[in-house]
Enzyme design. Structure first.
Site, PDB file in Angstrom:
ATOM      1  N   LYS A   5      -8.630  24.834 -39.147  1.00 28.53           N
ATOM      2  CA  LYS A   5      -9.595  25.525 -40.002  1.00 28.53           C
ATOM      3  C   LYS A   5     -11.025  25.379 -39.472  1.00 28.53           C
ATOM      4  O   LYS A   5     -11.937  26.060 -39.911  1.00 28.53           O
ATOM      5  CB  LYS A   5      -9.493  25.010 -41.442  1.00 28.53           C
ATOM      6  CG  LYS A   5      -8.197  25.422 -42.147  1.00 28.53           C
ATOM      7  CD  LYS A   5      -8.110  24.790 -43.535  1.00 28.53           C
ATOM      8  CE  LYS A   5      -6.830  25.149 -44.284  1.00 28.53           C
ATOM      9  NZ  LYS A   5      -6.866  26.503 -44.895  1.00 28.53           N
ATOM     10  N   HIS A  16       5.053  30.441 -44.480  1.00 28.46           N
ATOM     11  CA  HIS A  16       3.619  30.220 -44.695  1.00 28.46           C
ATOM     12  C   HIS A  16       2.882  29.724 -43.473  1.00 28.46           C
ATOM     13  O   HIS A  16       1.661  29.572 -43.527  1.00 28.46           O
ATOM     14  CB  HIS A  16       3.393  29.212 -45.824  1.00 28.46           C
ATOM     15  CG  HIS A  16       3.569  29.801 -47.181  1.00 28.46           C
ATOM     16  ND1 HIS A  16       2.553  30.450 -47.842  1.00 28.46           N
ATOM     17  CD2 HIS A  16       4.646  29.860 -47.994  1.00 28.46           C
ATOM     18  CE1 HIS A  16       2.991  30.878 -49.017  1.00 28.46           C
ATOM     19  NE2 HIS A  16       4.265  30.533 -49.128  1.00 28.46           N
TER      20      HIS A  16
HETATM   21  C1  LIG Z   1      -7.775  28.934 -53.077  1.00 27.25           C
HETATM   22  C2  LIG Z   1      -7.709  27.473 -52.914  1.00 27.25           C
HETATM   23  C3  LIG Z   1      -7.276  26.920 -51.711  1.00 27.25           C
HETATM   24  C4  LIG Z   1      -6.907  27.761 -50.508  1.00 27.25           C
HETATM   25  O1  LIG Z   1      -8.085  27.974 -49.758  1.00 27.25           O
HETATM   26  P1  LIG Z   1      -7.998  28.523 -48.241  1.00 27.25           P
HETATM   27  O2  LIG Z   1      -9.454  28.743 -47.927  1.00 27.25           O
HETATM   28  O3  LIG Z   1      -7.246  29.800 -48.297  1.00 27.25           O
HETATM   29  O4  LIG Z   1      -7.384  27.471 -47.427  1.00 27.25           O
HETATM   30  C5  LIG Z   1      -7.235  25.547 -51.595  1.00 27.25           C
HETATM   31  N1  LIG Z   1      -7.590  24.744 -52.617  1.00 27.25           N
HETATM   32  C6  LIG Z   1      -8.031  25.237 -53.793  1.00 27.25           C
HETATM   33  C7  LIG Z   1      -8.424  24.308 -54.870  1.00 27.25           C
HETATM   34  C8  LIG Z   1      -8.096  26.616 -53.985  1.00 27.25           C
HETATM   35  O5  LIG Z   1      -8.508  27.091 -55.167  1.00 27.25           O
END
Ligand SMILES: *Cc1c(COP(=O)(O)O)cnc(C)c1O
Length: 844
Positions: free
Chosen positions: A588, A391
């Site tokens: 990020k 990952h």
């Molecule tokens: C989908 C999701 C994530 C992942 O988000 P990314 O933008 O891919 O990092 C993290 N937290 C929650 C609650 C989600 O639903």
């Protein structure tokens, strides 16, 4: 009557910190929900009576004394009965092959709407509750959010479980039943504060406790040798400490109730609840101390995301759930098939990241010691049963454990790892690769930072297939972290791009959009997301577009209400909602977004009379409690929000919001209301992302870098329907190799320099002018994530987005085309690919 009781302030206050209870989509009756029209009066009456019976006989409440939480539990229990019926109805035949999905995290969120929707019982349940004077939305809002995960990795596991049940892959998910999931985040004057999460405080109506499925897991102790016969030497581990793993099963029902799988979560219990000797000796407190040590294992989820938590308790958690899961699946296999040697024909084990990588030596140990296999046979079975998903390639996230700790906690496993490694390196010698550099690169032991076990190498070597989670990430796996191992086995690494379950992120989260899609292209879109493509024809249909815009407007108004309730900030639903919600991490680049916000603020103040596109910047996400830099970024976003929102000169043009306590339920409320999705990680650092998919499916346009699955989203939606900026992964690599790139980028960009100066000057923190110096100094001197390098292009694309927003017909066209072209990102597609190409398992 029930409702008036439930609405009483005294009852409400007893709900505790139930801030999330109001995070709900408006539950209008969706036209595509067939049961709304076909539910006979009898089905509704049956459901009503079932709920009342649960309320009375399981909860022990009458409708007049029941709280919202009681109604939720009664409704969930009534639904759970239907899930069990679906399970029994499916027949109890033994599948030829099962998938076992091992994951330290399952970020499942609420389950009620999932269960109702998949069983086709949304309208039946709504009507049944309405007859009792209870609102379904209120009941859904009373369900605690099961946050047994940090972010994307855990959410992926939850989407995969739902998809496997929907497309008929026989599967069992294995994880830990944490007493406390991911912490609750509040903001105190803009600083993150963590409080424990208590989802189990009033029990979990979805689960079945299975005391008959209890296993013993050992730690510590020593290993003895005994010569068995003919020179065969057997080793036996004698753990110093043992803990019991007790199974708790949550049924996972698939779309249209066709299949039901199980999520089996392990709870740690002490072998003997009290030490009787100590107890009888009068030391009543000491007698239970070993109990708390054992039970600590399933007490709390580690809140670190994309970074390694090096504590012993973490390793204990990893081994605890891996061992219990392997013992459980071996017992099932032997009961069904008799011979453990055929395990790989009937079981495919998927390791979600390296957290369960200890499965490699543990499966070997169980086969050698409990089943008396030879080393060669045990290795054959192990290396044909295990599969590993990587990952992340971020160095700080790659798991390694000190050899010393492994020897103390898992002495037998360390021996097995040494032996596996010895044979692995011998193999290299046989093919003429004796050079020390090569052997050091492929060794399972890293000798360069003290001696540590490389869990990624261990998982790679023990697995039949290893996969990345997007095309770019898989390519980078082959060329960077696993380059040398890849060269030895070039067929082993495969790509499996992530996906999301459309039942949760489309049907349930966005019934308005789903209704529009069903009306436009027919109900088959509910079963086959490829039918979404039919929406392309409506992207310029004025009446469809008008309804689409109205639907988005309604969701934005609902979100504005939630924002006002949670933060006290009023936002204008007609402004462009620009959203970045995800874990807070430097890679990020939430900071890039905040700096662009500051630059926009300066630009508006410099030219207050220009026709600026009204924007609302919405941030959300949790920072690991020990991640100082991430917490400071949250504080900066909040301080910038305060200054901007209080400045009358930018009123109506710019608002900034940081929404506390981002969670699955909050995501379900925010994503359908977003116009713009921020996916701006440094290229090469976000393995895939799944938030990006949720937004694009729901018609938000993406502003993003060529990173992770953004690249594949661009291929699917078309480059003209996405806003790409910045360096690509190769460009990032090259720039990182040049000296002083940050200083040069700041010199070249007066706009960036001015924004950084404003932050450094203390303008946003007058009571503590140097508060944000660490952030700015880091950017000026290091800037590991290349914010300064990408800033100008980010600014450029944001102004392009402003212009696009001012052409509503063009904007809605792009939005509709995004939804129309996102079907491939269904996790059903991901699971079909795993089933065919990794697990070799047939769909039921
Ligand atoms: C989908 C999701 C994530 C992942 O988000 P990314 O933008 O891919 O990092 C993290 N937290 C929650 C609650 C989600 O639903």
């Amino acid at each position: 009557m029930g409702v008036s009781r439930a609405e009483r302030p005294s009852d409400r206050s007893r709900q505790g910190r139930g801030q999330d209870r109001h995070v709900l989509q408006p539950r209008e009756a969706p036209a595509w929900s067939a049961p709304a029209r076909t539910a006979s009066g009898d089905a509704v009456a049956d459901m009503r009576e079932a709920i009342l019976a649960k309320l009375a006989y399981v909860i022990g409440k009458s409708p007049t004394t029941a709280r919202e939480r009681d109604w939720f539990a009664a409704t969930a229990l009534a639904l759970r009965d239907r899930v069990v019926d679906a399970c029994m109805g499916a027949g109890r035949t033994v599948p030829n092959k099962r998938v076992y999905y091992l994951s330290l995290e399952f970020l499942i969120g609420r389950l009620l709407s999932d269960a109702m929707n998949n069983l086709g019982l949304v309208e039946t349940t709504r009507a049944a509750l309405a007859e009792l004077g209870i609102d379904l939305g209120t009941v859904e809002g009373a369900e605690p959010d099961a946050a047994l995960g940090n972010g994307g990795l855990g959410r992926l596991a939850a989407c995969f479980m739902e998809s496997m049940a929907s497309i008929g892959i026989p599967a069992i998910g294995y994880g830990i039943r944490y007493d406390h999931g991911l912490f609750r985040q509040s903001l105190e004057d803009g600083w993150q504060r963590e409080t424990p999460e208590t989802w189990l405080a009033e029990g979990n109506p979805w689960e079945f406790v299975r005391p008959e499925a209890t296993y013993t897991v050992g730690f510590g102790g020593h290993v003895t040798m005994s010569a068995v016969s003919e020179g065969v030497i057997r080793r036996q581990w004698h753990p110093a400490e043992t803990v019991r793993a007790v199974a708790h099963d949550v049924p996972v029902v698939g779309w249209r109730g066709a299949h039901v799988n199980t999520l089996r979560l392990w709870k740690a219990e002490a072998e003997a609840p009290v030490d009787l000797g100590q107890f009888n000796g009068g030391d009543h407190v000491g007698a239970v101390s070993s109990r708390s040590r054992a039970e600590a294992i399933s007490r709390v989820l580690y809140p670190s995301d994309s970074s390694m938590a090096g504590q012993e308790l973490r390793l204990r958690q990893e081994y605890f759930f891996t061992s219990a899961s392997l013992q459980d699946l071996l017992r099932r296999h032997v009961a069904e098939r008799g011979d453990v040697r055929s395990l790989h024909d009937h079981a495919a084990i998927q390791l979600n990241d390296t957290h369960p990588a200890i499965a490699v030596p543990e499966l070997m140990r169980l086969l050698l010691e409990d089943h008396q296999l030879s080393w060669e046979d045990a290795w054959h079975v192990t290396s044909n049963t295990l599969h590993y998903t990587n990952h992340t390639l971020l160095p700080e996230a790659l798991e390694t454990w000190p050899v010393e700790l492994m020897e103390r906690l898992l002495p037998r496993h360390m021996q097995i790892i040494y032996l596996i490694n010895w044979m692995h390196l011998e193999e290299q010698g046989k093919v003429g690769r004796h050079d020390a550099a090569h052997l050091a690169a492929v060794s399972l032991i890293d000798e360069s930072h003290g001696r540590r076990v490389r869990m990624g190498h261990l998982a790679f070597h023990g697995a039949r297939r290893v996969n990345g989670v997007s095309a770019l990430h898989t390519e980078l796996m082959r060329s960077t972290v696993f380059r040398d191992l890849h060269a030895l086995e070039p067929e082993k690494i495969v790509n499996k791009t992530n996906g999301i379950t459309f039942r949760r992120w489309f049907h349930n989260a966005n019934p308005g959009l789903t209704t529009l899609a069903v009306e436009a292209v027919g109900a088959r879109v509910l079963d086959d997301p490829e039918a979404l493509r039919g929406l392309e024809a409506f992207a310029t249909d004025a009446s469809f577009v008008a309804r689409y815009a109205a639907m988005r407007g309604a969701r934005k108004e609902a979100l504005a209400q939630i924002v006002a309730d949670r933060t006290g900030i009023d936002i204008d639903p007609s402004a462009l909602f620009d959203v970045q919600v995800k874990r807070i991490h430097e890679y990020k680049r939430q900071l890039l977004n905040v700096i662009e916000t500051v630059a926009l603020y300066q630009a508006i103040k410099a030219e207050p009379h220009r026709d600026w596109t009204p924007r609302v910047k919405i941030f959300g996400g949790k920072a690991a409690p020990s991640y100082t830099q991430a917490k400071l970024i949250i504080k900066l976003a909040c301080d910038v929000a305060k200054a901007v929102n209080d400045d009358p000169e930018v009123a109506g043009r710019l608002k900034v919001v940081f929404m506390p306590n981002y969670s699955v339920s909050l995501a379900e409320a925010i994503i359908p209301a977003a116009d713009l999705s921020e996916q701006i990680s440094t290229a090469g650092m976000e393995a895939s992302g799944t938030g990006n998919m949720k937004f694009a499916l729901n018609g938000a346009l993406t502003v993003g870098t060529l990173d992770g699955a953004n690249i594949e989203i661009r291929q699917h939606v078309g480059p003209e329907n996405i806003f790409i900026f910045g360096l690509d992964a190769a460009g990032v690599q090259a720039r990182m190799a040049t000296p002083n790139y940050a200083r040069d980028a700041i010199w070249a960009s007066p706009r960036l320099a001015a924004a950084l100066d404003m932050i450094a000057s203390g303008r946003f923190s007058p009571e503590e002018p140097n508060r944000f110096r660490p952030l700015v100094d880091d950017l000026r001197h290091r800037d590991q994530y290349l914010l300064t390098v990408d800033f100008d292009d980010y600014w450029r694309v944001q102004r392009e987005i402003d212009a696009a927003w001012n052409d509503p017909a063009g904007w809605w066209r792009m939005a509709i085309l995004n939804t129309a072209r996102m079907a491939w990102f269904s996790s059903d597609r991901s699971m079909r690919e795993y089933a065919e190409e990794i697990w070799r398992v047939k769909l039921g």
